[in-house]
Design a protein around this motif. Sequence first.
Motif, PDB file in Angstrom:
ATOM      1  N   GLY A  10       0.833  -1.215   0.000  1.00 28.74           N
ATOM      2  CA  GLY A  10       0.000   0.000   0.000  1.00 28.74           C
ATOM      3  C   GLY A  10       0.856   1.249   0.000  1.00 28.74           C
ATOM      4  O   GLY A  10       0.603   2.202   0.738  1.00 28.74           O
ATOM      5  N   SER A  12       1.305   3.440  -2.424  1.00 29.37           N
ATOM      6  CA  SER A  12       0.961   4.470  -3.418  1.00 29.37           C
ATOM      7  C   SER A  12       0.201   5.642  -2.825  1.00 29.37           C
ATOM      8  O   SER A  12      -0.103   6.603  -3.532  1.00 29.37           O
ATOM      9  N   SER A  13      -0.113   5.590  -1.535  1.00 26.71           N
ATOM     10  CA  SER A  13      -0.960   6.643  -0.944  1.00 26.71           C
ATOM     11  C   SER A  13      -0.801   6.623   0.580  1.00 26.71           C
ATOM     12  O   SER A  13      -0.354   5.629   1.160  1.00 26.71           O
ATOM     13  N   MET A  15      -0.333   6.477   4.423  1.00 30.43           N
ATOM     14  CA  MET A  15       0.730   6.080   5.366  1.00 30.43           C
ATOM     15  C   MET A  15       1.841   5.268   4.695  1.00 30.43           C
ATOM     16  O   MET A  15       3.011   5.400   5.041  1.00 30.43           O
ATOM     17  N   ARG A  35      -1.137  -1.492  -6.284  1.00 28.66           N
ATOM     18  CA  ARG A  35      -1.680  -1.729  -7.635  1.00 28.66           C
ATOM     19  C   ARG A  35      -1.337  -0.549  -8.537  1.00 28.66           C
ATOM     20  O   ARG A  35      -0.959  -0.731  -9.676  1.00 28.66           O
ATOM     21  N   ARG A  36      -1.452   0.681  -8.023  1.00 27.68           N
ATOM     22  CA  ARG A  36      -1.118   1.870  -8.834  1.00 27.68           C
ATOM     23  C   ARG A  36       0.367   2.164  -8.676  1.00 27.68           C
ATOM     24  O   ARG A  36       0.759   3.083  -7.955  1.00 27.68           O
ATOM     25  N   ASP A  52      -0.874  -6.587  -6.042  1.00 32.88           N
ATOM     26  CA  ASP A  52      -2.259  -6.676  -5.563  1.00 32.88           C
ATOM     27  C   ASP A  52      -2.244  -7.727  -4.459  1.00 32.88           C
ATOM     28  O   ASP A  52      -2.013  -8.911  -4.726  1.00 32.88           O
ATOM     29  N   VAL A  53      -2.476  -7.298  -3.230  1.00 34.27           N
ATOM     30  CA  VAL A  53      -2.325  -8.236  -2.105  1.00 34.27           C
ATOM     31  C   VAL A  53      -3.378  -9.337  -2.111  1.00 34.27           C
ATOM     32  O   VAL A  53      -3.236 -10.336  -1.398  1.00 34.27           O
ATOM     33  N   ASN A  79       0.573  -2.932   5.284  1.00 32.78           N
ATOM     34  CA  ASN A  79      -0.137  -1.664   5.440  1.00 32.78           C
ATOM     35  C   ASN A  79      -1.365  -1.553   4.538  1.00 32.78           C
ATOM     36  O   ASN A  79      -2.324  -0.883   4.892  1.00 32.78           O
ATOM     37  N   ASN A 129      -0.328  -2.865  10.033  1.00 31.58           N
ATOM     38  CA  ASN A 129      -1.071  -1.630  10.247  1.00 31.58           C
ATOM     39  C   ASN A 129      -2.541  -1.971  10.438  1.00 31.58           C
ATOM     40  O   ASN A 129      -3.270  -2.194   9.469  1.00 31.58           O
ATOM     41  N   TYR A 144     -15.037  -4.292   8.031  1.00 33.34           N
ATOM     42  CA  TYR A 144     -13.735  -3.634   8.234  1.00 33.34           C
ATOM     43  C   TYR A 144     -13.217  -3.928   9.644  1.00 33.34           C
ATOM     44  O   TYR A 144     -12.058  -4.330   9.826  1.00 33.34           O
ATOM     45  N   LYS A 148      -9.774  -5.836  11.168  1.00 38.12           N
ATOM     46  CA  LYS A 148      -8.767  -5.218  12.033  1.00 38.12           C
ATOM     47  C   LYS A 148      -8.679  -5.949  13.374  1.00 38.12           C
ATOM     48  O   LYS A 148      -7.580  -6.170  13.899  1.00 38.12           O
ATOM     49  N   THR A 177      -6.582   9.492  10.459  1.00 36.83           N
ATOM     50  CA  THR A 177      -5.327   9.954   9.866  1.00 36.83           C
ATOM     51  C   THR A 177      -5.616  10.480   8.461  1.00 36.83           C
ATOM     52  O   THR A 177      -6.373   9.838   7.715  1.00 36.83           O
ATOM     53  N   SER A 179      -5.644  10.852   4.821  1.00 36.44           N
ATOM     54  CA  SER A 179      -5.301   9.971   3.689  1.00 36.44           C
ATOM     55  C   SER A 179      -6.554   9.835   2.843  1.00 36.44           C
ATOM     56  O   SER A 179      -7.547  10.515   3.090  1.00 36.44           O
TER      57      SER A 179
HETATM   58  N1  NAP Z   1      -6.593   6.851   7.460  1.00 31.23           N
HETATM   59  C1  NAP Z   1      -7.147   6.440   8.581  1.00 31.23           C
HETATM   60  O1  NAP Z   1      -7.878   7.194   9.247  1.00 31.23           O
HETATM   61  C2  NAP Z   1      -6.827   5.038   9.096  1.00 31.23           C
HETATM   62  C3  NAP Z   1      -7.067   4.769  10.453  1.00 31.23           C
HETATM   63  C4  NAP Z   1      -6.757   3.506  10.950  1.00 31.23           C
HETATM   64  C5  NAP Z   1      -6.206   2.544  10.118  1.00 31.23           C
HETATM   65  N2  NAP Z   1      -5.982   2.821   8.801  1.00 31.23           N
HETATM   66  C6  NAP Z   1      -5.360   1.771   7.981  1.00 31.23           C
HETATM   67  O2  NAP Z   1      -4.131   2.246   7.481  1.00 31.23           O
HETATM   68  C7  NAP Z   1      -3.775   1.538   6.283  1.00 31.23           C
HETATM   69  C8  NAP Z   1      -3.319   2.530   5.238  1.00 31.23           C
HETATM   70  O3  NAP Z   1      -4.416   3.334   4.848  1.00 31.23           O
HETATM   71  P1  NAP Z   1      -4.307   4.889   4.495  1.00 31.23           P
HETATM   72  O4  NAP Z   1      -5.037   5.635   5.543  1.00 31.23           O
HETATM   73  O5  NAP Z   1      -2.919   5.243   4.186  1.00 31.23           O
HETATM   74  O6  NAP Z   1      -5.280   4.887   3.201  1.00 31.23           O
HETATM   75  P2  NAP Z   1      -5.019   5.174   1.639  1.00 31.23           P
HETATM   76  O7  NAP Z   1      -4.438   6.516   1.449  1.00 31.23           O
HETATM   77  O8  NAP Z   1      -6.341   4.882   1.008  1.00 31.23           O
HETATM   78  O9  NAP Z   1      -3.942   4.069   1.222  1.00 31.23           O
HETATM   79  C9  NAP Z   1      -4.289   2.713   1.101  1.00 31.23           C
HETATM   80  C10 NAP Z   1      -3.201   1.974   0.359  1.00 31.23           C
HETATM   81  O10 NAP Z   1      -3.573   0.586   0.295  1.00 31.23           O
HETATM   82  C11 NAP Z   1      -3.341   0.141  -1.019  1.00 31.23           C
HETATM   83  N3  NAP Z   1      -4.200  -0.990  -1.376  1.00 31.23           N
HETATM   84  C12 NAP Z   1      -5.533  -1.104  -1.277  1.00 31.23           C
HETATM   85  N4  NAP Z   1      -5.936  -2.276  -1.769  1.00 31.23           N
HETATM   86  C13 NAP Z   1      -4.817  -2.921  -2.204  1.00 31.23           C
HETATM   87  C14 NAP Z   1      -4.569  -4.159  -2.820  1.00 31.23           C
HETATM   88  N5  NAP Z   1      -5.551  -5.027  -3.120  1.00 31.23           N
HETATM   89  N6  NAP Z   1      -3.275  -4.502  -3.119  1.00 31.23           N
HETATM   90  C15 NAP Z   1      -2.270  -3.651  -2.849  1.00 31.23           C
HETATM   91  N7  NAP Z   1      -2.428  -2.453  -2.266  1.00 31.23           N
HETATM   92  C16 NAP Z   1      -3.701  -2.101  -1.962  1.00 31.23           C
HETATM   93  C17 NAP Z   1      -3.614   1.347  -1.926  1.00 31.23           C
HETATM   94  O11 NAP Z   1      -2.872   1.215  -3.142  1.00 31.23           O
HETATM   95  P3  NAP Z   1      -3.487   0.881  -4.574  1.00 31.23           P
HETATM   96  O12 NAP Z   1      -4.905   1.334  -4.591  1.00 31.23           O
HETATM   97  O13 NAP Z   1      -2.601   1.653  -5.523  1.00 31.23           O
HETATM   98  O14 NAP Z   1      -3.314  -0.588  -4.718  1.00 31.23           O
HETATM   99  C18 NAP Z   1      -3.020   2.467  -1.073  1.00 31.23           C
HETATM  100  O15 NAP Z   1      -1.648   2.606  -1.343  1.00 31.23           O
HETATM  101  C19 NAP Z   1      -5.011   0.712   5.907  1.00 31.23           C
HETATM  102  O16 NAP Z   1      -4.814  -0.630   6.299  1.00 31.23           O
HETATM  103  C20 NAP Z   1      -6.120   1.352   6.736  1.00 31.23           C
HETATM  104  O17 NAP Z   1      -7.159   0.448   7.022  1.00 31.23           O
HETATM  105  C21 NAP Z   1      -6.290   4.050   8.268  1.00 31.23           C
END
Ligand code: NAP
Length: 276
Positions: A10, A12-13, A15, A35-36, A52-53, A79, A129, A144, A148, A177, A179
């Motif tokens: 993960g 590409s975006s 954390m 993926r991206r 792609d996980v 992540n 994560n 979801y 977790k 967070t 994102s």
């Molecule tokens: N932001 C929050 O408030 C928050 C709070 C608690 C926990 N989290 C957790 O933190 C982690 C990171 O999320 P983020 O907040 O950084 O969100 P984000 O900006 O949406 O990033 C999510 C990342 O996961 C990747 N991803 C999704 N599906 C995938 C797949 N099938 N294969 C490979 N990569 C995949 C996406 O990349 P591609 O789409 O390019 O594949 C992207 O890089 C997640 O596990 C999320 O549940 C987030």
Amino acid sequence: MAKRVILITGASSGMGYAATHLFAKHGWEVYAGARRVEKIPTGSRIHPLRLDVTDAASRRQFVKDALGDGLRVDVLLNNAGYGEYGPIEEVSLDKVHKQLETNLVGASELTKLVLPQMRQQRSGRIINNSSIGGDVYSPLGGWYYVTKRGLNVWSDVLDTEIRQFGLRSIIIEPGGTQSSWLDIAMDNAIHNLKPDSPYTPLAEGTRKLLSGMLKTTEASAEDLAKVFYQAATERHPKRRYYFGLTDRMLARFARNHPGVFHEGMSLIVSRLTRNK
Ligand SMILES: NC(=O)c1ccc[n+]([C@@H]2O[C@H](COP(=O)([O-])OP(=O)(O)OC[C@H]3O[C@@H](n4cnc5c(N)ncnc54)[C@H](OP(=O)(O)O)[C@@H]3O)[C@@H](O)[C@H]2O)c1
């Protein structure tokens, strides 16, 4: 000192993107997957890889590409993840599978691919994560939160199995967070509603609730990258890491007082839906 190596999913975006930058800045070789692939940061020491996980061949190729360089693997940062939000009655089985495969099964299968190398080295860390959503919950995030909470238990069990080899499995529990996470989760909540769904007011109320909560407690993706770095480098890593006191206290409260948390959440939700 030998090169330190991390595999980040993960990347590409959010954390994962921030973590890719931070570890590379500290001199680590970073194998960064998403993926991206075009959105993964570039730079010396960063190796962007398509991943792609949820896809077994893609997971195998990702680890093969990273291990193929003949280096060690110090950390796997699981992540990648997203929120397949929607009412339990209306989320399709396909979407349920996708949520489980992305957030939980994909992480486990990738871990299985790096453990033999880590056991051979007699060192390594699996950093997962998760979320404070491993302890707290709101409506529409049923699957979801299952992923977790499941990841938390999975990590604890794994930790008991691999400590004998000098390895650790660790959970990070971010709260809100900055994102793409919230927008994706809330878009899913709307798309997963059936036409004329009786849950429409609840979906609108939950969007308000989560957006409000995220605004007050919001950390940056860079803040969380620093927490990952601490978990990766601290001499005696902890079982759980939080970014701030609010997240830690909220998770602890829900764990210690599940009934009070549940009644409180139900009260908030009934107010939100009544106001529609
Ligand atoms: N932001 C929050 O408030 C928050 C709070 C608690 C926990 N989290 C957790 O933190 C982690 C990171 O999320 P983020 O907040 O950084 O969100 P984000 O900006 O949406 O990033 C999510 C990342 O996961 C990747 N991803 C999704 N599906 C995938 C797949 N099938 N294969 C490979 N990569 C995949 C996406 O990349 P591609 O789409 O390019 O594949 C992207 O890089 C997640 O596990 C999320 O549940 C987030």
